[in-house]
Design an enzyme around this catalytic site. Structure first.
Site, PDB file in Angstrom:
ATOM      1  N   ILE A 161       0.922  -1.188  -0.017  1.00 22.26           N
ATOM      2  CA  ILE A 161       0.171  -0.038   0.110  1.00 22.26           C
ATOM      3  C   ILE A 161       0.714   1.198  -0.029  1.00 22.26           C
ATOM      4  O   ILE A 161       0.631   2.322  -0.527  1.00 22.26           O
ATOM      5  CB  ILE A 161      -0.924   0.204   1.164  1.00 22.26           C
ATOM      6  CG1 ILE A 161      -1.826  -1.337   1.506  1.00 22.26           C
ATOM      7  CG2 ILE A 161      -1.896   1.389   1.172  1.00 22.26           C
ATOM      8  CD1 ILE A 161      -2.430  -1.728   0.195  1.00 22.26           C
ATOM      9  N   GLU A 162       1.967   1.392   0.731  1.00 27.44           N
ATOM     10  CA  GLU A 162       2.674   2.315   0.961  1.00 27.44           C
ATOM     11  C   GLU A 162       3.589   2.609  -0.338  1.00 27.44           C
ATOM     12  O   GLU A 162       3.743   3.996  -0.506  1.00 27.44           O
ATOM     13  CB  GLU A 162       3.982   2.164   2.305  1.00 27.44           C
ATOM     14  CG  GLU A 162       2.902   2.285   3.473  1.00 27.44           C
ATOM     15  CD  GLU A 162       2.822   3.633   3.839  1.00 27.44           C
ATOM     16  OE1 GLU A 162       2.985   4.379   3.157  1.00 27.44           O
ATOM     17  OE2 GLU A 162       1.711   3.898   4.872  1.00 27.44           O
ATOM     18  N   SER A 163       4.208   1.724  -0.975  1.00 26.33           N
ATOM     19  CA  SER A 163       5.165   2.146  -1.881  1.00 26.33           C
ATOM     20  C   SER A 163       5.266   1.087  -3.113  1.00 26.33           C
ATOM     21  O   SER A 163       6.057   1.115  -3.812  1.00 26.33           O
ATOM     22  CB  SER A 163       6.565   2.075  -1.314  1.00 26.33           C
ATOM     23  OG  SER A 163       6.913   0.858  -0.895  1.00 26.33           O
ATOM     24  N   TYR A 266      -7.425   3.888   3.411  1.00 23.54           N
ATOM     25  CA  TYR A 266      -6.060   3.241   3.647  1.00 23.54           C
ATOM     26  C   TYR A 266      -6.307   1.716   4.072  1.00 23.54           C
ATOM     27  O   TYR A 266      -5.747   0.856   3.490  1.00 23.54           O
ATOM     28  CB  TYR A 266      -5.175   4.063   4.667  1.00 23.54           C
ATOM     29  CG  TYR A 266      -3.858   3.546   4.907  1.00 23.54           C
ATOM     30  CD1 TYR A 266      -2.977   3.834   3.944  1.00 23.54           C
ATOM     31  CD2 TYR A 266      -3.713   3.018   6.177  1.00 23.54           C
ATOM     32  CE1 TYR A 266      -1.701   3.368   4.388  1.00 23.54           C
ATOM     33  CE2 TYR A 266      -2.146   2.725   6.558  1.00 23.54           C
ATOM     34  CZ  TYR A 266      -1.428   2.997   5.557  1.00 23.54           C
ATOM     35  OH  TYR A 266       0.025   2.757   5.782  1.00 23.54           O
TER      36      TYR A 266
END
Length: 543
Positions: A161-163, A266
């Site tokens: 999700i982040e990167s 998120y």
């Protein structure tokens, strides 16, 4: 015990362990190196002071001494010490995805946003394939860390999700690494950020820091969904949202809080990835086969070494080397700050063999600390390189000065053969200042007809500059008697006259050196006036 002291003990233990295990290098098994908090990016504090210019030689090791290149050089799994792993046994050949699924502990989220994200991923199988292929390098290490801490393995999916599991990712807000740490948060969790390396991109250090942070957030909120919201939005923001709901008599779970769209999406994104990993066939997707063993090993380095040479000795491409060691900001790895490099399992032993047979210098670069504020051309001549190369490798923009104490990357030479010291490796900074002609700070009282434009013409500076210096608009008219501040070049001050020959009541002039900030010289800090070298009060009036 501090993180740095702990790291020093771990490094000593690691070297001792390697000496004992050197006999089985290349036999197809490895030991695992340390507890979950270990980081490949830390270093012990320096005990030596920095010499003003020749810091690379202060306590460093001589690069021409080659015996240290081959000592204690066995590869290890940098997760747990003392556990031998045979990559051919049943456990190592098991499915890592099955192990991830067994560790799922978070409550499921079942909302329309989850369904939306599931459809988004399912419609992009190529993206999912690229993302999971990148993640395959790091998942084993993250799962090991999570299990050692007793944390849910859903968190191993968070970098998706982040990167998208890109350790070199950087956001528009300057968050960096596969766990996307902001600079300040990274420093809070001991992630060094200096001119030589950025541990927010370090695979081991950033994973340690991210799990430390998530553990702290879970301890604060007692709920993994809220902890994840705080990881994305900030713990203070989540706490304020909870307080608002409590005051209004509303529920305080993740779905009940008012939050920005990014945070609202998120956890559903993570839930969608979890659902895909649980049952990829339900979404017409496939996951790459992942064996239950390390993708990379940690290989200790005892000497500074060029990044491209390390990649060649390991037999990997420079891009592959950087996917496992993405924290490097410069073309050299400093052993004092980066005690190990990560290499694919099959390449670690090749690196050791080739390093042992390498008889040329390992590093062609070293560090040099500017003894005084100087122009890049002067610094280049002093260290024996071209100004263009100095600017390029140190990213120095045009029309800037290098301030005293700044650390520059320079070529090694016959006079610069020792490795960079720990103090410099851990604390190197670069400070620049504008290279502008010397100016004088002029303070005057406004006449009846003075405007921003007329003052700008009088002192041959821009209207926008006068407006900025005096916190007014570019079209403003000054009130008679008001204090005006300008910073003209020094050579213009003595020839200045007031508009239409009328004298200002008083003009005070103060020297402002090249590289100084004009904002530092506020009217409140000027008690005497100075001109040139006389340093005496001068009244300037139009004739």
């Amino acid at each position: 015990m501090t993180d740095q002291a702990t790291h020093a003990l771990r490094r000593t233990a690691l070297i001792a362990l390697l000496v004992l295990t050197t006999g089985w290098v290349g036999s197809g098994c490895a030991t695992r190196a340390d507890a979950p908090g270990s980081s490949g990016g830390g270093a012990t504090p320096a005990s030596a002071s920095v010499d003003s210019a020749v810091v690379y030689g202060s306590g460093g090791r001589d690069a021409n001494t080659l015996d240290a290149q081959t000592s204690a050089a066995a590869p290890v799994d940098p997760v747990r010490p003392g556990v031998s792993v045979n990559l051919n046994d049943t456990a190592a050949q098991a499915d890592l995805w099955a192990r991830v699924r067994r560790g799922f502990k978070m409550p499921d989220l079942d909302t329309d946003l989850v369904r939306t994200r599931e459809r988004w991923y399912a419609s992009r199988p190529d993206y999912v394939e690229r993302m999971t292929a990148r993640g395959s390098r790091y998942l084993f290490h993250i799962v090991e860390e999570l299990e050692a801490r007793g944390m849910p393995t859903e968190l191993a999916l968070l970098p998706f999700i982040e990167s998208a599991f890109n350790p070199q990712a950087i956001s528009s807000a300057k968050a960096s690494g596969m766990w996307q740490f902001m600079p300040a948060t990274g420093r809070d969790f001991a992630l060094t950020q200096n001119i030589f390396r950025d541990d927010r991109r370090d695979v081991l250090a950033s994973t340690r820091a991210a799990l430390d942070y998530l553990q702290r957030l879970y301890a604060q909120f007692g709920d993994w969904h809220l902890a994840l919201a705080a990881y994305n939005w900030g713990e203070g923001s989540v706490q304020r949202a909870i307080s608002r709901n409590l005051k209004a008599g509303l529920a305080t779970d993740y779905l009940s809080l008012r939050m920005p769209d990014e945070t609202r999406h998120y956890v559903p994104k993570l839930q969608a990835v979890k659902n895909i990993v649980t049952s990829p066939e339900s979404f017409a997707l496939s996951l790459p086969v992942l064996a239950n063993h390390p993708y990379f090993l940690g290989v200790p380095i005892q000497r500074d070494i060029d990044v491209d040479l390390a990649a060649r000795l390991a037999g990997v491409s420079l891009d592959e080397f950087k996917t496992l060691n993405p924290q490097m900001n410069k073309p050299v790895i400093l052993a004092a700050g980066t005690p190990q490099v990560l290499l694919p399992y099959d390449n670690a032993s090749a690196f050791i063999r080739n390093l042992a047979g390498h008889r040329a210098p390992l590093a062609s670069w070293t560090a040099w600390v500017a003894p005084k504020t100087m122009r890049p051309g002067d610094a280049a001549r002093q260290v024996g390189m071209s100004e263009a190369e100095l600017r390029s490798v140190n990213r120095i923009p045009p029309r800037m000065l290098v301030k005293a104490g700044s650390t520059l990357l320079v070529p090694r030479s016959g006079q610069r053969t020792t490795d960079v010291t720990e103090h410099v490796a851990e604390n190197a900074t670069m400070q620049l200042a504008p290279d502008v002609p010397p100016r004088r700070r002029v303070v005057l009282k406004a006449g009846k007809a003075d405007t921003v434009e007329s003052i700008a013409r009088r002192y041959r500076v821009g209207s926008s500059q006068v407006a900025e210096w005096n916190a007014v608009t570019a079209t403003a008219r000054f009130k008679p008697g008001a204090t005006i501040v300008v910073y003209p070049p020094a050579r213009q001050v003595n020839s200045t006259r007031t508009a239409k020959g009328r004298p200002s009541s008083s003009v005070r002039v103060t020297a402002v050196g090249s590289g100084s900030s004009l904002k530092d010289a506020s009217p409140k800090r000027v008690s005497k006036t100075t001109v040139a070298s006389t340093r005496k009060t001068v009244q300037l009036a139009a004739k």
